[in-house]
Design an enzyme around this catalytic site. Structure first.
Site, PDB file in Angstrom:
ATOM      1  N   ASP A  61      -6.799  -4.060  -2.523  1.00 42.75           N
ATOM      2  CA  ASP A  61      -6.435  -2.994  -1.583  1.00 42.75           C
ATOM      3  C   ASP A  61      -6.803  -3.515  -0.203  1.00 42.75           C
ATOM      4  O   ASP A  61      -7.964  -3.882   0.044  1.00 42.75           O
ATOM      5  CB  ASP A  61      -7.197  -1.707  -1.926  1.00 42.75           C
ATOM      6  CG  ASP A  61      -6.820  -0.552  -1.017  1.00 42.75           C
ATOM      7  OD1 ASP A  61      -6.860  -0.727   0.218  1.00 42.75           O
ATOM      8  OD2 ASP A  61      -6.495   0.539  -1.535  1.00 42.75           O
TER       9      ASP A  61
ATOM     10  N   ASP B  78      -0.707   2.113  -0.640  1.00 44.84           N
ATOM     11  CA  ASP B  78      -1.789   3.086  -0.782  1.00 44.84           C
ATOM     12  C   ASP B  78      -2.204   3.601   0.588  1.00 44.84           C
ATOM     13  O   ASP B  78      -3.073   3.022   1.231  1.00 44.84           O
ATOM     14  CB  ASP B  78      -2.983   2.448  -1.513  1.00 44.84           C
ATOM     15  CG  ASP B  78      -4.064   3.461  -1.832  1.00 44.84           C
ATOM     16  OD1 ASP B  78      -3.864   4.660  -1.559  1.00 44.84           O
ATOM     17  OD2 ASP B  78      -5.126   3.053  -2.347  1.00 44.84           O
TER      18      ASP B  78
ATOM     19  N   HIS C 288      -2.552  -3.142  -3.128  1.00 45.96           N
ATOM     20  CA  HIS C 288      -2.479  -1.796  -2.570  1.00 45.96           C
ATOM     21  C   HIS C 288      -2.396  -2.021  -1.071  1.00 45.96           C
ATOM     22  O   HIS C 288      -3.414  -2.246  -0.426  1.00 45.96           O
ATOM     23  CB  HIS C 288      -3.734  -0.985  -2.898  1.00 45.96           C
ATOM     24  CG  HIS C 288      -3.625  -0.179  -4.143  1.00 45.96           C
ATOM     25  ND1 HIS C 288      -4.563   0.755  -4.510  1.00 45.96           N
ATOM     26  CD2 HIS C 288      -2.652  -0.137  -5.087  1.00 45.96           C
ATOM     27  CE1 HIS C 288      -4.180   1.317  -5.646  1.00 45.96           C
ATOM     28  NE2 HIS C 288      -3.034   0.793  -6.021  1.00 45.96           N
TER      29      HIS C 288
ATOM     30  N   GLU D  23      -9.507  -2.310  -9.584  1.00 45.94           N
ATOM     31  CA  GLU D  23      -9.583  -2.291  -8.117  1.00 45.94           C
ATOM     32  C   GLU D  23     -11.006  -2.089  -7.618  1.00 45.94           C
ATOM     33  O   GLU D  23     -11.642  -1.077  -7.905  1.00 45.94           O
ATOM     34  CB  GLU D  23      -8.684  -1.160  -7.591  1.00 45.94           C
ATOM     35  CG  GLU D  23      -8.749  -0.961  -6.082  1.00 45.94           C
ATOM     36  CD  GLU D  23      -7.848   0.181  -5.606  1.00 45.94           C
ATOM     37  OE1 GLU D  23      -7.308   0.936  -6.445  1.00 45.94           O
ATOM     38  OE2 GLU D  23      -7.688   0.311  -4.376  1.00 45.94           O
TER      39      GLU D  23
ATOM     40  N   HIS E 177     -10.019  -2.452   1.630  1.00 43.27           N
ATOM     41  CA  HIS E 177     -11.283  -2.467   0.909  1.00 43.27           C
ATOM     42  C   HIS E 177     -12.188  -3.654   1.203  1.00 43.27           C
ATOM     43  O   HIS E 177     -13.011  -4.040   0.374  1.00 43.27           O
ATOM     44  CB  HIS E 177     -11.022  -2.393  -0.602  1.00 43.27           C
ATOM     45  CG  HIS E 177     -10.565  -1.036  -1.044  1.00 43.27           C
ATOM     46  ND1 HIS E 177     -10.480  -0.659  -2.352  1.00 43.27           N
ATOM     47  CD2 HIS E 177     -10.181   0.044  -0.324  1.00 43.27           C
ATOM     48  CE1 HIS E 177     -10.043   0.590  -2.433  1.00 43.27           C
ATOM     49  NE2 HIS E 177      -9.852   1.032  -1.216  1.00 43.27           N
TER      50      HIS E 177
ATOM     51  N   ASP F 188      -6.923   4.483   5.313  1.00 44.64           N
ATOM     52  CA  ASP F 188      -5.622   4.693   4.662  1.00 44.64           C
ATOM     53  C   ASP F 188      -4.549   5.209   5.607  1.00 44.64           C
ATOM     54  O   ASP F 188      -3.761   6.092   5.247  1.00 44.64           O
ATOM     55  CB  ASP F 188      -5.771   5.622   3.434  1.00 44.64           C
ATOM     56  CG  ASP F 188      -6.574   4.981   2.319  1.00 44.64           C
ATOM     57  OD1 ASP F 188      -6.099   3.993   1.749  1.00 44.64           O
ATOM     58  OD2 ASP F 188      -7.701   5.451   2.038  1.00 44.64           O
TER      59      ASP F 188
HETATM   60  C1  RNT Z   1      -9.459   4.403  -2.961  1.00 44.33           C
HETATM   61  C2  RNT Z   1      -8.539   3.473  -3.650  1.00 44.33           C
HETATM   62  C3  RNT Z   1      -7.576   4.090  -4.613  1.00 44.33           C
HETATM   63  C4  RNT Z   1      -7.003   5.394  -4.144  1.00 44.33           C
HETATM   64  C5  RNT Z   1      -5.881   5.914  -5.001  1.00 44.33           C
HETATM   65  C6  RNT Z   1      -5.578   7.335  -4.725  1.00 44.33           C
HETATM   66  O1  RNT Z   1     -10.148   3.823  -1.948  1.00 44.33           O
HETATM   67  O2  RNT Z   1      -7.848   2.726  -2.703  1.00 44.33           O
HETATM   68  O3  RNT Z   1      -6.585   3.181  -4.935  1.00 44.33           O
HETATM   69  O4  RNT Z   1      -6.562   5.332  -2.826  1.00 44.33           O
HETATM   70  O5  RNT Z   1      -6.159   5.661  -6.311  1.00 44.33           O
HETATM   71 ZN    ZN Z   2      -6.226   1.530  -3.410  1.00 43.23          ZN
END
Ligand code: RNT
Ligand code: ZN
Length: 421
Positions: free
Chosen positions: A261, A328, A288, A228, A264, A298
């Site tokens: 994610d 996530d 994610h 990731e 991101h 988040d």
């Molecule tokens: C952080 C990432 C990661 C975390 C988790 C807790 O920016 O998104 O995936 O949120 O691993």
């Molecule tokens: Zn993540």
């Protein structure tokens, strides 16, 4: 009290309306009931884990809010997840992090093993759930310099390589025990607050570390490795070693899963658009699903346009077999059980809406160059009665329909979580 008669009546009307567009609502909910979402365990305790009472430190991420009642032990967290799952239609998975090991904090991160997750595995087995896993490369004294797998300090780098290795063993054991491959994700926060001079060195070291971690061949029926990337974090605003391009390259070259994610990327980028792009070159990916507000904050996932677009891509592209859907987000300012349920139900709802789309009709319009009808229909579809189908789906699978789940989450809070100090 939920009025089942009213729900059935509304469903019947919706069924007919969708049939006018050649959409089979029964088939849609049948398909929906088979899609598993991987729930992130860390929504239950603000990414704290059970290693120390300090909770989340470093890593460039932050849980804000002081809502009472977070889970303090694995038993409490399992009880909360049980409650959450009872409010979700369908069978899902749980996504764990290394800091949720049950070791009383006495075993180093480079020494943990499947035995420290025995209770989780037993619980998953008893509930017929699959597990996914993550290494925890933050909230640790050896991560305080801001560098782990890309560290120039060989002792630090080695320590985290060992952590990556044991995490794969844990993931493989989970996959083997439960008969469903464990997606084991790797994310590190390594980076610089201010403009670096050497962008190359840390990336070369990260590649080397990954090669070492992934050297052992593990059967894909047990373990699926995923990596990731990220744009920036708190304290790594100027440079993140594991950027999107870095991991896209790594994943393609080494046949790993790429984790996208949704928080991101630059705020004007659409993660939904990346799915078909990267799946042209990769076999499988992990999502994610998160919600950034102005930054990678988040927030709890809601039924946003972007969430709907992601679900549409999965269904239109026929990608369900190749995309692992994980969540996530972490919000410590509201009832944590409710937050989990809101976000997960939204993800499932988005998939339902996508499954109820008359995609072939839309494709034909596009292929014929009829972009007027395409736009008109896409807008008409937004007011179709998918809510009636959703209520019926929940009722049919024996979980609270409409807002009835909320009372259960609040009652659970009053009875169970409010006792935690
Ligand atoms: C952080 C990432 C990661 C975390 C988790 C807790 O920016 O998104 O995936 O949120 O691993
Ligand atoms: Zn993540």
């Amino acid at each position: 009290m939920t009025d089942f008669k009213a729900i059935e009546k509304a469903y019947e009307a919706a069924r007919q309306r969708y049939a006018e567009l050649d959409v089979d609502t029964d088939a849609a909910i049948e398909r929906l009931s088979k899609i598993a979402i991987s729930l992130h365990c860390w929504q239950g305790d603000d990414v704290g884990g059970f290693e120390s009472s300090e909770g989340l430190t470093g890593g460039g991420i932050m849980a804000t809010g002081a809502y009472p009642g977070k889970a303090r032990t694995a038993d409490e967290l399992r009880a909360d997840v049980d409650k959450v799952m009872s409010l979700l239609p369908g069978k899902h998975r749980l996504n764990l992090h290394a800091i949720y090991a049950e070791t009383s904090g006495k075993v180093g991160r480079n020494e943990i093993g499947p035995e420290h997750f025995g209770a989780w595995i037993d619980w998953a087995k008893a509930n017929g759930l699959g597990l996914d896993f993550n290494g925890t490369f933050f909230s640790h004294p050896k991560a305080e310099s801001g560098f782990t797998l890309s560290s120039a300090d060989e002792a630090i780098r080695k320590f985290w390589v060992e952590h990556g290795m044991v995490c794969r063993k844990i993931g493989a054991a989970m996959g083997k025990e439960l008969g469903t491959a464990c997606v084991t994700n790797l994310w590190i926060a390594d980076g610089y607050k201010d403009i670096p001079v050497d962008r190359k060195g840390p990336r070369e070291r990260l590649k080397k570390s990954l090669d070492e971690i992934f050297a052992e061949q593990i059967d894909r029926s047990q373990l699926l490795d995923s990596v990731e990337g990220k744009l920036f974090g708190i304290g790594s605003e100027s440079y993140v070693v594991g950027s999107h391009e870095f991991y896209l390259g790594y994943a393609i070259e080494n046949k790993k899963l790429l984790c996208i994610d949704t928080g991101h990327y630059h705020p004007t980028e659409a993660p939904s658009d990346k799915i078909s792009a990267v799946l042209t070159f990769l076999d499988e990916i992990l999502l994610h699903v998160s919600r950034g507000v102005r930054w990678d904050s988040d927030h709890v996932v809601i039924l946003s346009d972007e969430l709907r677009a992601i679900a549409q891509e999965l269904i239109r592209g026929d990608y369900l077999e190749r995309v692992h859907i994980g969540l996530d987000f972490f919000d410590a300012s509201i009832n944590r059980v409710a937050a989990w349920v809101i976000g997960t139900r939204c993800m499932i709802k988005a998939l339902l809406i996508a499954l109820l789309e008359p995609t072939e009709r839309l494709r034909r319009m596009e292929a014929d160059g009829d972009h007027t009808s395409r736009l008109a229909m896409l807008e008409e579809l937004k007011t179709l009665p998918f809510g009636a189908v959703w209520d019926y789906h929940c009722t049919k699978l024996g979980v609270p329909a409409r807002e009835a789940w909320l009372k259960e989450a609040i009652d659970y809070g009053a009875k169970v979580t409010s006792e935690r100090r």
